[in-house]
Design a protein around this motif. Structure first.
Motif, PDB file in Angstrom:
ATOM      1  N   PRO A 185       9.784  -8.693 -19.212  1.00  0.00           N
ATOM      2  CA  PRO A 185       9.585  -7.272 -19.493  1.00  0.00           C
ATOM      3  C   PRO A 185      10.392  -6.365 -18.563  1.00  0.00           C
ATOM      4  O   PRO A 185      10.613  -6.693 -17.388  1.00  0.00           O
ATOM      5  N   ILE A 186      10.830  -5.242 -19.096  1.00  0.00           N
ATOM      6  CA  ILE A 186      11.424  -4.177 -18.296  1.00  0.00           C
ATOM      7  C   ILE A 186      10.396  -3.730 -17.249  1.00  0.00           C
ATOM      8  O   ILE A 186       9.197  -3.681 -17.512  1.00  0.00           O
ATOM      9  N   VAL A 187      10.873  -3.410 -16.061  1.00  0.00           N
ATOM     10  CA  VAL A 187      10.011  -2.948 -14.967  1.00  0.00           C
ATOM     11  C   VAL A 187      10.335  -1.486 -14.687  1.00  0.00           C
ATOM     12  O   VAL A 187      11.506  -1.087 -14.658  1.00  0.00           O
ATOM     13  N   GLY A 188       9.307  -0.669 -14.479  1.00  0.00           N
ATOM     14  CA  GLY A 188       9.528   0.734 -14.160  1.00  0.00           C
ATOM     15  C   GLY A 188       8.253   1.393 -13.699  1.00  0.00           C
ATOM     16  O   GLY A 188       7.187   0.774 -13.619  1.00  0.00           O
ATOM     17  N   LEU A 189       8.381   2.660 -13.391  1.00  0.00           N
ATOM     18  CA  LEU A 189       7.227   3.432 -12.936  1.00  0.00           C
ATOM     19  C   LEU A 189       6.357   3.838 -14.119  1.00  0.00           C
ATOM     20  O   LEU A 189       6.856   4.037 -15.229  1.00  0.00           O
ATOM     21  N   GLY A 190       5.071   3.955 -13.858  1.00  0.00           N
ATOM     22  CA  GLY A 190       4.162   4.349 -14.919  1.00  0.00           C
ATOM     23  C   GLY A 190       2.818   4.780 -14.392  1.00  0.00           C
ATOM     24  O   GLY A 190       2.553   4.753 -13.188  1.00  0.00           O
ATOM     25  N   VAL A 191       1.979   5.195 -15.329  1.00  0.00           N
ATOM     26  CA  VAL A 191       0.600   5.608 -15.035  1.00  0.00           C
ATOM     27  C   VAL A 191      -0.327   4.668 -15.800  1.00  0.00           C
ATOM     28  O   VAL A 191      -0.089   4.372 -16.980  1.00  0.00           O
ATOM     29  N   GLY A 192      -1.385   4.196 -15.141  1.00  0.00           N
ATOM     30  CA  GLY A 192      -2.298   3.298 -15.825  1.00  0.00           C
ATOM     31  C   GLY A 192      -3.730   3.439 -15.337  1.00  0.00           C
ATOM     32  O   GLY A 192      -3.996   4.053 -14.301  1.00  0.00           O
ATOM     33  N   ARG A 193      -4.641   2.874 -16.127  1.00  0.00           N
ATOM     34  CA  ARG A 193      -6.051   2.800 -15.743  1.00  0.00           C
ATOM     35  C   ARG A 193      -6.386   1.345 -15.422  1.00  0.00           C
ATOM     36  O   ARG A 193      -5.996   0.436 -16.154  1.00  0.00           O
ATOM     37  N   ILE A 194      -7.128   1.131 -14.339  1.00  0.00           N
ATOM     38  CA  ILE A 194      -7.504  -0.217 -13.938  1.00  0.00           C
ATOM     39  C   ILE A 194      -8.622  -0.722 -14.850  1.00  0.00           C
ATOM     40  O   ILE A 194      -9.684  -0.098 -14.945  1.00  0.00           O
ATOM     41  N   VAL A 195      -8.356  -1.852 -15.517  1.00  0.00           N
ATOM     42  CA  VAL A 195      -9.376  -2.434 -16.397  1.00  0.00           C
ATOM     43  C   VAL A 195     -10.102  -3.594 -15.722  1.00  0.00           C
ATOM     44  O   VAL A 195     -11.187  -4.003 -16.164  1.00  0.00           O
ATOM     45  N   ASP A 196      -9.513  -4.110 -14.634  1.00  0.00           N
ATOM     46  CA  ASP A 196     -10.205  -5.119 -13.825  1.00  0.00           C
ATOM     47  C   ASP A 196      -9.521  -5.188 -12.471  1.00  0.00           C
ATOM     48  O   ASP A 196      -8.307  -4.912 -12.359  1.00  0.00           O
ATOM     49  N   SER A 197     -10.290  -5.528 -11.447  1.00  0.00           N
ATOM     50  CA  SER A 197      -9.745  -5.564 -10.094  1.00  0.00           C
ATOM     51  C   SER A 197     -10.436  -6.615  -9.242  1.00  0.00           C
ATOM     52  O   SER A 197     -11.659  -6.780  -9.312  1.00  0.00           O
ATOM     53  N   SER A 198      -9.638  -7.304  -8.452  1.00  0.00           N
ATOM     54  CA  SER A 198     -10.185  -8.184  -7.423  1.00  0.00           C
ATOM     55  C   SER A 198      -9.740  -7.705  -6.043  1.00  0.00           C
ATOM     56  O   SER A 198      -9.861  -8.427  -5.050  1.00  0.00           O
ATOM     57  N   HIS A 199      -9.204  -6.487  -6.009  1.00  0.00           N
ATOM     58  CA  HIS A 199      -8.730  -5.902  -4.751  1.00  0.00           C
ATOM     59  C   HIS A 199      -9.805  -4.967  -4.196  1.00  0.00           C
ATOM     60  O   HIS A 199     -10.324  -4.104  -4.928  1.00  0.00           O
ATOM     61  N   PRO A 200     -10.140  -5.083  -2.917  1.00  0.00           N
ATOM     62  CA  PRO A 200     -11.230  -4.281  -2.358  1.00  0.00           C
ATOM     63  C   PRO A 200     -10.977  -2.779  -2.343  1.00  0.00           C
ATOM     64  O   PRO A 200     -11.921  -1.992  -2.261  1.00  0.00           O
ATOM     65  N   GLU A 201      -9.714  -2.343  -2.440  1.00  0.00           N
ATOM     66  CA  GLU A 201      -9.405  -0.919  -2.351  1.00  0.00           C
ATOM     67  C   GLU A 201      -9.236  -0.255  -3.723  1.00  0.00           C
ATOM     68  O   GLU A 201      -9.016   0.957  -3.796  1.00  0.00           O
ATOM     69  N   PHE A 202      -9.325  -1.048  -4.788  1.00  0.00           N
ATOM     70  CA  PHE A 202      -9.153  -0.496  -6.123  1.00  0.00           C
ATOM     71  C   PHE A 202     -10.313  -0.927  -7.011  1.00  0.00           C
ATOM     72  O   PHE A 202     -10.701  -2.092  -7.018  1.00  0.00           O
ATOM     73  N   GLU A 203     -10.840   0.036  -7.780  1.00  0.00           N
ATOM     74  CA  GLU A 203     -12.001  -0.246  -8.616  1.00  0.00           C
ATOM     75  C   GLU A 203     -11.663  -0.067 -10.096  1.00  0.00           C
ATOM     76  O   GLU A 203     -10.787   0.723 -10.464  1.00  0.00           O
ATOM     77  N   LYS A 204     -12.369  -0.809 -10.915  1.00  0.00           N
ATOM     78  CA  LYS A 204     -12.240  -0.675 -12.357  1.00  0.00           C
ATOM     79  C   LYS A 204     -12.484   0.773 -12.775  1.00  0.00           C
ATOM     80  O   LYS A 204     -13.408   1.424 -12.281  1.00  0.00           O
ATOM     81  N   GLY A 205     -11.631   1.285 -13.646  1.00  0.00           N
ATOM     82  CA  GLY A 205     -11.768   2.659 -14.125  1.00  0.00           C
ATOM     83  C   GLY A 205     -10.905   3.657 -13.386  1.00  0.00           C
ATOM     84  O   GLY A 205     -10.678   4.771 -13.892  1.00  0.00           O
ATOM     85  N   GLU A 206     -10.393   3.306 -12.193  1.00  0.00           N
ATOM     86  CA  GLU A 206      -9.563   4.242 -11.444  1.00  0.00           C
ATOM     87  C   GLU A 206      -8.187   4.385 -12.100  1.00  0.00           C
ATOM     88  O   GLU A 206      -7.662   3.444 -12.710  1.00  0.00           O
ATOM     89  N   LEU A 207      -7.617   5.579 -11.956  1.00  0.00           N
ATOM     90  CA  LEU A 207      -6.271   5.864 -12.441  1.00  0.00           C
ATOM     91  C   LEU A 207      -5.279   5.720 -11.297  1.00  0.00           C
ATOM     92  O   LEU A 207      -5.560   6.144 -10.162  1.00  0.00           O
ATOM     93  N   VAL A 208      -4.116   5.148 -11.591  1.00  0.00           N
ATOM     94  CA  VAL A 208      -3.089   4.965 -10.564  1.00  0.00           C
ATOM     95  C   VAL A 208      -1.714   5.239 -11.172  1.00  0.00           C
ATOM     96  O   VAL A 208      -1.537   5.228 -12.389  1.00  0.00           O
ATOM     97  N   TRP A 209      -0.743   5.479 -10.295  1.00  0.00           N
ATOM     98  CA  TRP A 209       0.652   5.507 -10.714  1.00  0.00           C
ATOM     99  C   TRP A 209       1.461   4.641  -9.761  1.00  0.00           C
ATOM    100  O   TRP A 209       1.081   4.450  -8.611  1.00  0.00           O
ATOM    101  N   GLY A 210       2.545   4.103 -10.246  1.00  0.00           N
ATOM    102  CA  GLY A 210       3.391   3.247  -9.426  1.00  0.00           C
ATOM    103  C   GLY A 210       4.194   2.300 -10.288  1.00  0.00           C
ATOM    104  O   GLY A 210       4.346   2.503 -11.493  1.00  0.00           O
ATOM    105  N   MET A 211       4.682   1.230  -9.671  1.00  0.00           N
ATOM    106  CA  MET A 211       5.542   0.294 -10.387  1.00  0.00           C
ATOM    107  C   MET A 211       4.718  -0.624 -11.284  1.00  0.00           C
ATOM    108  O   MET A 211       3.734  -1.220 -10.860  1.00  0.00           O
ATOM    109  N   THR A 212       5.128  -0.686 -12.548  1.00  0.00           N
ATOM    110  CA  THR A 212       4.441  -1.511 -13.525  1.00  0.00           C
ATOM    111  C   THR A 212       5.487  -2.131 -14.454  1.00  0.00           C
ATOM    112  O   THR A 212       6.677  -2.145 -14.133  1.00  0.00           O
ATOM    113  N   LYS A 213       5.058  -2.673 -15.587  1.00  0.00           N
ATOM    114  CA  LYS A 213       5.979  -3.260 -16.552  1.00  0.00           C
ATOM    115  C   LYS A 213       5.831  -2.565 -17.898  1.00  0.00           C
ATOM    116  O   LYS A 213       4.809  -1.951 -18.176  1.00  0.00           O
TER     117      LYS A 213
END
Length: 343
Positions: free
Chosen positions: A76-104
């Motif tokens: 997949p092409i890689v680039g910046l984007g906006v997304g909603r977290i649908v699942d997380s195993s990271h202690p600093e990010f929770e399901k439902g939070e909105l983020v922006w950054g590098m995605t695919k």
């Protein structure tokens, strides 16, 4: 399991990219972070950013001359984007939070390196703004202009590709400092946008000019103090002839060169010596640690109605290739965004 559409780079690109260089593929994905995925997040992508630098990543150049690695054909092409977290195993990010950054470029992306993600706390503005004015282009414009150009009230500022994601902001920042501001763009519609929407003092359609040197002398009879460089090539050559003594040039990008097999030469570089010009390139990644400073300032300007932003939004992941290609033909008006799933 659910369907996950992806935009795949077919192979490395030469010359101008085409829609056929990218293909739509469908696979399946589990909407849970894998048990062995470590501290990761799974995103539902909402908006994807189309940016000129992505052309460099399509070319298969792997040496250290470029600041980011090439895309991988078949992936997949890689680039910046906006997304909603649908699942997380990271202690600093929770399901439902909105983020922006590098995605695919896909419906859902597993992010295992969350260092490139920024949390979105202000949803009073369009979420798409985090691909532009409140995202990478905004950071680029803010620090590129204020830190590298060091503007002073009354100075003369020229911006190429001025109606794009970065240029429209640089012009407005320059006006806020009391500068005289001129931009170049590729259509009469864009010239009108610069003068009547973004309050530039003047603008010209570079496609209608037979001699950039003449156009710049017309707009800057006393010369240019600051040039915010987005295009390179013949425009840069003409600008060098019109810079003032001790002028500054911030080199953000050179979109006119990205699709060329051989870059255009620049003949007037001795002007830098004769006029003591400072020309410096910069990369936005070096400034992300100051994001909060930038965000506070720009969100305040937005809230007060002191800054405007124009987007060109294409609907649907399947139309992402055509949206990206618009950049290299000047067919977009404002920041080019792909809406994958609106919320």
């Amino acid at each position: 399991m659910t369907t996950n559409r992806q935009i795949i780079l077919k192979d490395y690109v030469k010359g101008f990219p085409k829609e056929s260089d990218m293909i739509l593929k469908t696979s399946a994905i589990d909407l849970k972070v894998p048990a062995d995925g470590g501290a990761a997040v799974l995103l539902k992508n909402l908006y994807l950013s189309c940016d000129p630098y992505m052309r460099l990543r399509m070319g298969g150049i792997h040496d250290s001359f470029y600041y980011t690695s090439s895309f991988t054909p078949g992936q997949p092409i890689v680039g910046l984007g906006v997304g909603r977290i649908v699942d997380s195993s990271h202690p600093e990010f929770e399901k439902g939070e909105l983020v922006w950054g590098m995605t695919k470029w896909e419906d859902y992306t597993l992010i295992q390196s969350v260092g490139s993600l920024f949390k979105i706390t202000n949803t009073a503005v369009p979420l798409s703004y985090y691909t532009g004015i409140l995202g990478m282009p905004g950071v680029t414009a803010y620090f590129g202009f204020f830190e590298f150009c060091a503007p002073k009230e009354g100075e003369s500022v020229f911006i190429s590709a001025a109606s794009g994601a970065v240029g429209q902001l640089v012009g407005q920042f320059a006006k806020s400092k009391g500068c005289y501001v001129v931009g170049s763009a590729g259509s009469e519609e864009k010239v009108d946008l610069l003068k009547n929407k973004f309050d530039f003092d003047d603008a010209f359609n570079y496609k209608e000019e037979t001699d950039f040197n003449v156009a710049l002398k017309r707009c800057f009879p006393k010369g240019i103090d600051i040039y915010f460089e987005n295009t390179g090539g013949k425009m840069l050559d003409a600008v060098l002839l019109n810079m003032k003594m001790k002028g500054r040039i911030a080199v953000c990008g050179m979109i006119s060169q990205y699709n060329r097999e051989e870059p255009e030469g620049v003949r007037n570089l001795f002007q830098m010596v004769a006029k003591r010009i400072r020309m410096e390139g910069f990369i936005v990644f070096d400034h992300y640690h100051k994001y909060n400073e930038f965000s506070d300032k720009v969100q305040s300007l937005l809230k007060q109605g002191k800054i405007s932003y124009v987007e060109d939004i294409t609907e649907g992941l399947e139309n992402a290739p055509s949206a990206l290609i618009k950049l290299f033909h000047g067919a977009n008006v404002g920041k080019q965004v792909v809406a994958v799933a609106r919320e």
